[in-house]
Design a protein around this motif. Structure first.
Motif, short mmCIF file in Angstrom:
data_model
loop_
_atom_site.label_atom_id
_atom_site.label_comp_id
_atom_site.label_asym_id
_atom_site.label_seq_id
_atom_site.Cartn_x
_atom_site.Cartn_y
_atom_site.Cartn_z
N GLU A 54 -0.33 6.82 9.38
CA GLU A 54 0.75 6.04 8.78
C GLU A 54 2.03 6.02 9.60
OE1 GLU A 54 1.16 5.88 4.48
OE2 GLU A 54 -0.32 7.47 4.45
N ASN A 55 2.13 6.90 10.56
CA ASN A 55 3.30 6.84 11.43
C ASN A 55 3.24 5.65 12.39
OD1 ASN A 55 4.11 9.18 10.22
ND2 ASN A 55 3.53 10.52 11.90
N ASP A 92 1.95 2.41 11.25
CA ASP A 92 1.47 1.34 10.38
C ASP A 92 2.17 0.01 10.70
OD1 ASP A 92 0.43 -0.22 8.40
OD2 ASP A 92 1.23 0.97 6.72
N ALA A 131 6.51 -0.01 4.63
CA ALA A 131 5.11 0.38 4.67
C ALA A 131 4.62 1.00 3.36
CB ALA A 131 4.86 1.37 5.82
N HIS A 155 -1.40 -2.16 7.70
CA HIS A 155 -2.38 -2.21 6.61
C HIS A 155 -2.50 -3.62 6.03
CE1 HIS A 155 1.32 -1.23 4.22
NE2 HIS A 155 0.78 -2.08 3.38
N ALA A 175 13.05 6.76 6.07
CA ALA A 175 13.35 6.44 4.67
C ALA A 175 14.67 5.71 4.60
CB ALA A 175 13.41 7.72 3.83
N PHE A 200 9.92 3.38 2.63
CA PHE A 200 9.52 4.12 3.83
C PHE A 200 8.85 3.18 4.82
CE2 PHE A 200 9.68 7.24 0.45
CZ PHE A 200 10.27 8.34 1.04
N SER A 213 0.82 -1.18 0.00
CA SER A 213 0.00 0.00 0.00
C SER A 213 0.85 1.23 0.00
CB SER A 213 -0.90 0.02 1.22
OG SER A 213 -2.05 -0.66 0.96
N PRO A 214 1.30 1.62 -1.14
CA PRO A 214 2.05 2.84 -1.18
C PRO A 214 1.24 3.94 -0.55
CG PRO A 214 1.98 1.83 -3.32
CD PRO A 214 1.04 1.09 -2.44
N GLY A 215 1.85 4.73 0.23
CA GLY A 215 1.09 5.60 1.09
C GLY A 215 0.96 7.01 0.64
N ARG A 216 1.49 7.87 1.40
CA ARG A 216 1.18 9.27 1.38
C ARG A 216 1.17 9.90 0.00
NH1 ARG A 216 4.01 8.82 6.52
NH2 ARG A 216 2.45 9.58 7.89
#
Lengths: 333, 333
Positions: B199-200, B202, B303, B151, B277, B314, B3-6
């Motif tokens: 997401e911090n 996850d 994540a 996730h 990262a 990341f 799930s690529p995030g932001r």
């Protein structure tokens, strides 16, 4: 996953929070002239879908060199914001006007760091740029607010007063500089907050009148570049009458992050392209400079080149083109 | 990663997200079952069925979780008390490996060797079909705890608690299950991921049942140590089963000795510790893949990533909430 909730403290905190408390709408509300697809993407980019549920504080530092300066605290985030804004009313008037509107742009730079935020104090360090350590002294009476997207009366309790202590900040190359021991501000705390997301923005009347049909004159351009600690994105969308541009640049600097954005509304077209979508040129007005040139080769290779850059507060020439940018051109949606 | 995030995930966000969201909704309506549960103990019948369900053919068909969103979970058990600010290190049950420095992923030649065998694939049934993540067996008194991404337990937002039939397959390679299949009997996430999908935070965990041969996970493959509260500036071995191009998910990938590069700027916009990262090319399927320090101490996981920067991985910082999750998982009987 796409657009997971980034909690509030996104640009929402930085920018929506910067809106005057009594504003009927956010300066970042997407103009209704934009088709729904574009509004959805913009809203996601600006992280404005999350209702605010926690207390926040704001310190007004006045204007300097044309920039409005403020400190915003929420949760464990503290942001120092420098913004130049033509005014919400002008943007909304321009969008609703039958005449060709002038170019209008809201430019923001926000310095975000972790800090201490309570109803009585704000403390944070912006590294070599400065720091904030103030206590809140309320004065006057308490005001109640009821944001339109939240149910219930008096959703927020607003206490106005004075923040006293130390506020020091000097922007890059001294584009702004603050030394203050007292500044006016307010602390806002939620009361009976039952939010269901931000108010929906319905389709433009013309969209309804023409049903599902979309004009081929609509075009969109999206470019992005990411490194481990930076990202730059440009979103351009135009109809036959209006163009909207959003440029975002984000950078992580150790324990602080810097967010720049420009949201611009332009009368007329800024993007030209051929029918085959193999080439396009983007030439937006100030605060952008130069032009970006899109090219798609038969083998699917896309290039995004040219001299296009944008001026953010504190970053006067942020390049928006180059081989490291990924690009995407879309029309007729 | 799954799930690529932001912001602008890989692939492009925006309009694609909307289309995928609608498609996922349609799929989910037909797929949700009464087995649905996102956090807590799983019914014994469901656990038994999971082992038989995951045939090699189904494992081969499992896909990463891109673009999936589900509803908010409820985590029933209260967090354990953790004195969190000081570093915590739980020792591993396997020896440390020798590794050369590289940020380019390399295929692990023998995923059944020590300690690579502690890494594996988490298979699950998702609304869109068969899904997969990566995970790591960690040392615990129950010999049954797997750490993965939050996730991979629950995607939140749209559909409700609809992942089912998690199994962990350590040492997976080309459809082979050298240590058998370990069905999950308990799943959980950090409190913040479970309630807000911040997401911090996850991070998720499985507590698994014995495999078909009656062996406990930790007895069969060992378990890494676990550390939280350390400084982020570590050098990691990044493990995972990337399943999208240029990988195929059939082999375990490793980026040895990759250094901390900094924080994702968007991580500043959510409460909690800042995401990390590292330089490592990973793709969908690597979500939950362990980041180990000193070769055998789990101290991070994959994540999300961004489409414009495929070489950067990341993941969340392992802070006290990860410690609380671990304590909850290790107490599961």
């Amino acid at each position: 996953m796409i657009g997971r909730p980034l909690a509030l403290a996104s640009l929402t905190a930085l920018c929506l929070g910067a809106a005057p408390a009594a504003s009927p709408a956010s300066p970042l509300d997407i103009p209704s002239a934009a088709p729904p697809q574009f509004r959805a993407v913009l809203r996601e980019k600006l992280h404005t879908s999350e209702p605010r549920r926690s207390a926040d504080s704001r310190i007004e530092l006045g204007f300097q060199h044309g920039y409005r300066l403020m400190v915003i605290g929420e949760g464990n985030l503290v942001a120092l914001v420098a913004m130049r804004d033509p005014g919400l009313s002008r943007i909304l008037e321009a969008v609703s006007s039958a005449h060709k509107p002038p170019a209008l742009a809201r430019t923001v730079t926000a310095y975000v760091t972790r800090g201490t935020v309570t109803p009585t104090r704000i403390e944070a360090s912006f590294g070599s740029l400065g720091d904030v350590a103030v206590r809140f002294h309320p004065s006057g009476r308490t005001v109640k607010e009821d944001p339109g997207h939240c149910r219930g009366n008096s959703a927020f309790k607003v206490r106005r007063g004075t923040f006293a202590g130390r506020i020091r900040f000097t922007g890059e190359n001294g584009y702004v500089s603050v030394r203050a021991h007292r500044a006016r501000g307010r602390v806002r705390t939620p009361r009976h907050l039952r939010c269901r997301g931000r108010r929906p923005v319905g389709p433009h009347p013309r969209d309804r009148s023409t049903g599902r049909r979309r004009s081929d004159s609509r075009a969109g351009m999206f470019v992005e570049r990411h490194t481990p600690t930076t990202s730059t994105e440009l979103f351009a969308f135009q109809t036959s009458r209006l163009s909207l541009l959003l440029a975002l640049a984000e950078e992580s600097r150790g324990t602080m992050a810097v967010f720049h954005y420009v949201l611009a509304l332009v009368g007329g077209r800024v993007l030209t392209h051929d029918d085959a979508l193999t080439s396009a040129t983007l030439r937006p007005p100030r605060p952008f400079h130069g032009r970006g040139i899109y090219s798609a080769a038969p083998d699917g290779t896309k290039t995004w080149s040219g001299s296009l850059s944008v001026a953010f507060p504190g970053a006067p020439r942020q390049p928006l083109t180059g081989a490291e940018f990924a690009s995407q051109l879309t029309v007729g949606f | 990663m799954n799930s690529p995030g932001r912001g602008v995930p890989r692939p492009f966000a925006g309009a694609r997200a909307l289309a995928v969201g609608v498609a996922m909704l349609a799929l989910a309506l037909g797929f949700a079952t009464d087995e649905a549960l996102a956090s807590g103990d799983l019914a014994p019948a469901q656990v038994r069925r999971a082992t038989g369900f995951w045939t090699p053919a189904r494992m081969a068909r499992a896909r990463p979780l891109d673009h999936l969103r589900t509803g908010s979970p409820r985590i029933s058990s209260a967090p354990a008390r953790i004195s969190a600010l000081s570093p915590h290190v739980y020792p591993p049950t396997s020896p440390a490996p020798e590794a050369g420095a590289s940020a380019v992923p390399e295929t692990v030649p023998d995923p059944t060797a020590v300690p690579e065998r502690t890494n594996g694939v988490v298979f699950l049934v998702a609304p869109f079909g068969l899904g997969r993540c990566s995970g790591t067996s960690v040392n615990a008194p129950s010999y049954s705890v797997v750490i993965t991404a939050g996730h991979c337990i629950d995607e939140g937002d749209f559909f409700g608690d609809i992942f089912t039939r998690w199994v962990f397959v350590p040492g997976y390679r080309f459809g082979q299950r050298p240590f058998g299949v370990f069905p999950a009997r308990w799943v959980g996430t950090t409190r913040q991921w479970g309630t807000t999908h911040n997401e911090n935070f996850d991070v998720g965990a499985l507590v698994v049942e014995r495999n078909e041969r009656g062996r406990l996970l930790g007895k069969a493959v060992g378990g890494t140590g676990l550390a939280w509260g350390l400084k982020p500036n570590q050098t990691f071995d990044v493990h995972g089963y990337s399943a999208e191009q240029p990988f195929d998910g059939e082999t375990q990938q490793l980026c040895p000795q990759t250094r901390f590069l900094g924080h994702d700027p968007r991580s500043f916009l959510s409460p909690g510790p800042l995401d990390l990262a590292v330089s490592c090319e990973v793709t969908g399927g690597s979500s939950g893949g362990g980041w180990t320090i000193d070769g055998h101490i789990l101290n991070g996981l994959t994540a999300y990533g961004y489409s414009g920067d495929p070489d950067t991985d990341f993941g969340p910082y392992f802070g006290r909430e990860v410690g609380r999750l671990y304590v909850r998982a290790r107490r599961v009987r």
